[in-house]
Design a protein around this motif. Sequence first.
Motif, PDB file in Angstrom:
ATOM      1  N   LEU A 140     -29.034  54.106  -9.934  1.00  0.00           N
ATOM      2  CA  LEU A 140     -27.708  53.917 -10.537  1.00  0.00           C
ATOM      3  C   LEU A 140     -26.824  55.155 -10.394  1.00  0.00           C
ATOM      4  CD1 LEU A 140     -25.579  52.598 -12.341  1.00  0.00           C
ATOM      5  CD2 LEU A 140     -27.016  53.100 -14.325  1.00  0.00           C
TER       6      LEU A 140
ATOM      7  N   LEU B 189     -21.185  51.358 -15.056  1.00  0.00           N
ATOM      8  CA  LEU B 189     -22.460  51.155 -15.753  1.00  0.00           C
ATOM      9  C   LEU B 189     -23.065  52.526 -16.043  1.00  0.00           C
ATOM     10  CD1 LEU B 189     -24.437  48.933 -16.705  1.00  0.00           C
ATOM     11  CD2 LEU B 189     -25.651  49.227 -14.555  1.00  0.00           C
TER      12      LEU B 189
ATOM     13  N   GLN C 136     -30.153  56.511 -16.106  1.00  0.00           N
ATOM     14  CA  GLN C 136     -29.423  56.299 -14.843  1.00  0.00           C
ATOM     15  C   GLN C 136     -29.915  57.150 -13.668  1.00  0.00           C
ATOM     16  OE1 GLN C 136     -25.605  56.850 -16.519  1.00  0.00           O
ATOM     17  NE2 GLN C 136     -25.388  58.979 -15.926  1.00  0.00           N
TER      18      GLN C 136
ATOM     19  N   CYS D 229     -33.299  54.518 -12.969  1.00  0.00           N
ATOM     20  CA  CYS D 229     -33.236  53.052 -12.855  1.00  0.00           C
ATOM     21  C   CYS D 229     -32.420  52.651 -11.624  1.00  0.00           C
ATOM     22  CB  CYS D 229     -32.663  52.427 -14.123  1.00  0.00           C
ATOM     23  SG  CYS D 229     -30.939  52.841 -14.459  1.00  0.00           S
TER      24      CYS D 229
ATOM     25  N   ASN E 184     -31.150  46.973 -12.920  1.00  0.00           N
ATOM     26  CA  ASN E 184     -29.992  46.834 -13.826  1.00  0.00           C
ATOM     27  C   ASN E 184     -29.501  45.388 -13.836  1.00  0.00           C
ATOM     28  OD1 ASN E 184     -28.598  49.962 -12.572  1.00  0.00           O
ATOM     29  ND2 ASN E 184     -30.021  49.637 -14.245  1.00  0.00           N
TER      30      ASN E 184
ATOM     31  N   ALA F 145     -28.383  44.875 -17.605  1.00  0.00           N
ATOM     32  CA  ALA F 145     -28.340  46.062 -18.457  1.00  0.00           C
ATOM     33  C   ALA F 145     -26.961  46.250 -19.091  1.00  0.00           C
ATOM     34  CB  ALA F 145     -28.707  47.288 -17.623  1.00  0.00           C
TER      35      ALA F 145
ATOM     36  N   ASN G  51     -21.278  44.078 -19.370  1.00  0.00           N
ATOM     37  CA  ASN G  51     -22.662  44.316 -18.925  1.00  0.00           C
ATOM     38  C   ASN G  51     -22.735  44.342 -17.404  1.00  0.00           C
ATOM     39  OD1 ASN G  51     -23.895  44.173 -21.507  1.00  0.00           O
ATOM     40  ND2 ASN G  51     -23.735  41.962 -21.455  1.00  0.00           N
ATOM     41  N   ALA G  52     -23.952  44.593 -16.896  1.00  0.00           N
ATOM     42  CA  ALA G  52     -24.156  44.606 -15.430  1.00  0.00           C
ATOM     43  C   ALA G  52     -23.643  43.301 -14.808  1.00  0.00           C
ATOM     44  CB  ALA G  52     -25.637  44.809 -15.123  1.00  0.00           C
TER      45      ALA G  52
END
Length: 507
Positions: A149, A165, A170, A173, A178, A183, A193-194
């Motif tokens: 991420l 995000l 981060q 992940c 995600n 996520a 959210n994602a």
Amino acid sequence: MDTGSTASGAGGAGVRGGRGVSDASTADTTDYRLDGQAAIESLRGAFSGRLLTEPQDTAPYLLDYRKRWRGAAMAVAMPDSTEDVVGIVRWCRQRQVGVVPQGGNTGLTGGSVPDRSGRSVLLSLARMNRIRSVDPLNNTITVEAGCVLQRVQETAAEAGRLFPLSLAAQGTCTIGGNLSTNAGGVQVIRFGNARELCLGLEVVTATGEIWDGLKGLRKDNTGYDLRDLFIGAEGTLGIITAAVLKLFPLPVAKVAALAGVTSPQAALQLLELAQNRLGSSLTAFELISSDALALVLKHFPGSRLPVETPSTWYVLVELSDLDSDQHANEAMENLLSAALETGLVPDAAVSASIDQFRQFWALRENISEAQSAEGKNIKHDISVPISRIPDFIEQTDAEIQAAHPETRMIVFGHLGDGNLHYNVSPGPGLPPGDDDAFLALEGPINRIAHDAVVRFGGSISAEHGLGILRRDESARYKQPVEVAMMRAIKQALDPQGLMNPGKYLPD
Ligand SMILES: Cc1cc2nc3c(=O)[nH]c(=O)nc-3n(C[C@H](O)[C@H](O)[C@H](O)COP(=O)(O)OP(=O)(O)OC[C@H]3O[C@@H](n4cnc5c(N)ncnc54)[C@H](O)[C@@H]3O)c2cc1C
């Protein structure tokens, strides 16, 4: 690259999917029974990435982040390409072997590790980490599922864009994880959210076919939304191999404030004031109990409370500005002056530098680690309608404390999203270090907390998903018709039940 030759018979060209080879569902008379080394060799020949089989190499992939679940697998397969994923999925399908996808292995519900049977292949997307393209005018970035991420955020920033995000994991992940857990994190109040940040997906289905849904479109009403089906499915319907993600203008300035408040009700009033005054500049609104903050101050040397007057609750407010530092500071100071004048906030501090901004955020982000330093804890990741949070906390705290006075509440979370990390730690009434005595309370405490969540119209898993941790409990709280529809979707897309077996859906 750690590849081997294709064993004769089992495996072979018939499973080298995505390279013009026949579909795995066509008639095939090969004997695919698994026999140790031969099976491994044939799997090695089914794709061109890396295959780990030695226990010292596979061990880190088989234990979850919280060290709660340790599984076993035939091997850890690390594909380099979407075609590799096809090869692995088809190989598994032909032998009735489960496939457990894994990204950064930071999930908190045990979804990313296999069960103990050793009859699954763990499919790690870690090597599929290419940025495929950035399109600043379309405000999109297309990345492979194994991209970490933080790297996506950094690549977007280099192009003058924001990928919003943001969560404490981060640096580890991945985008695939995600999306598969849908996520949340700290900026949901502004960006969602994602799921809301994803425009398109590339997926390898349970039948070993590639669905190329990598469209960067904001509008596309041409049928069932397959993208949304795979998002949040925790790897139980197929493997996400790439995604088109939304980008936004990069803010010029960010400022944070830590404000004391007398109660969750006062925090809610401050949220309303902040939303009315800051509009879309409000990018985070976090609630922290004084007990949660005290743990950070105790376990993180150098951390300090930036306000002079102690409160029972605190709020961390973040504002992002497209204009200037001065504009951002003025907006935050105006908000806090109004809150101080009305008595909503007894004391508040505004970050005066990027270092202070990070220090304020560290007070929030280090809570989980500080809580772990105190011993085991019972975690609940719940959501209720934002307006009902104060009553939920008051009533549920009272219920848990009445039933288990030997515990204490550690409550914090994303108030702006109605999402609390509603945790319970051992209190003075329990012998220090006696984890077993404390964890024996987990079932009864979960029942009180989750029954209350449902009474308040909430969800027992707001952003961490179901995995194995909440799989069975979710069946208790979902309507039978919901469970039946979920089963029908699973049956349609993964009729052999090989995608992340044993997770998500109750037996
Ligand atoms: C310190 C810390 C802070 C966290 N904070 C937050 C937070 O604020 N908000 C939040 O929502 N979560 C949070 N989490 C939980 C976790 O980081 C997220 O769930 C994250 O999205 C998981 O990504 P991952 O790559 O590690 O996935 P993994 O843990 O590897 O996998 C998670 C699930 O997704 C499946 N999966 C992974 N990749 C794929 C793929 N490519 N295709 C199909 N299925 C796949 C796995 O099988 C598993 O079921 C936090 C975790 C930690 C450790």
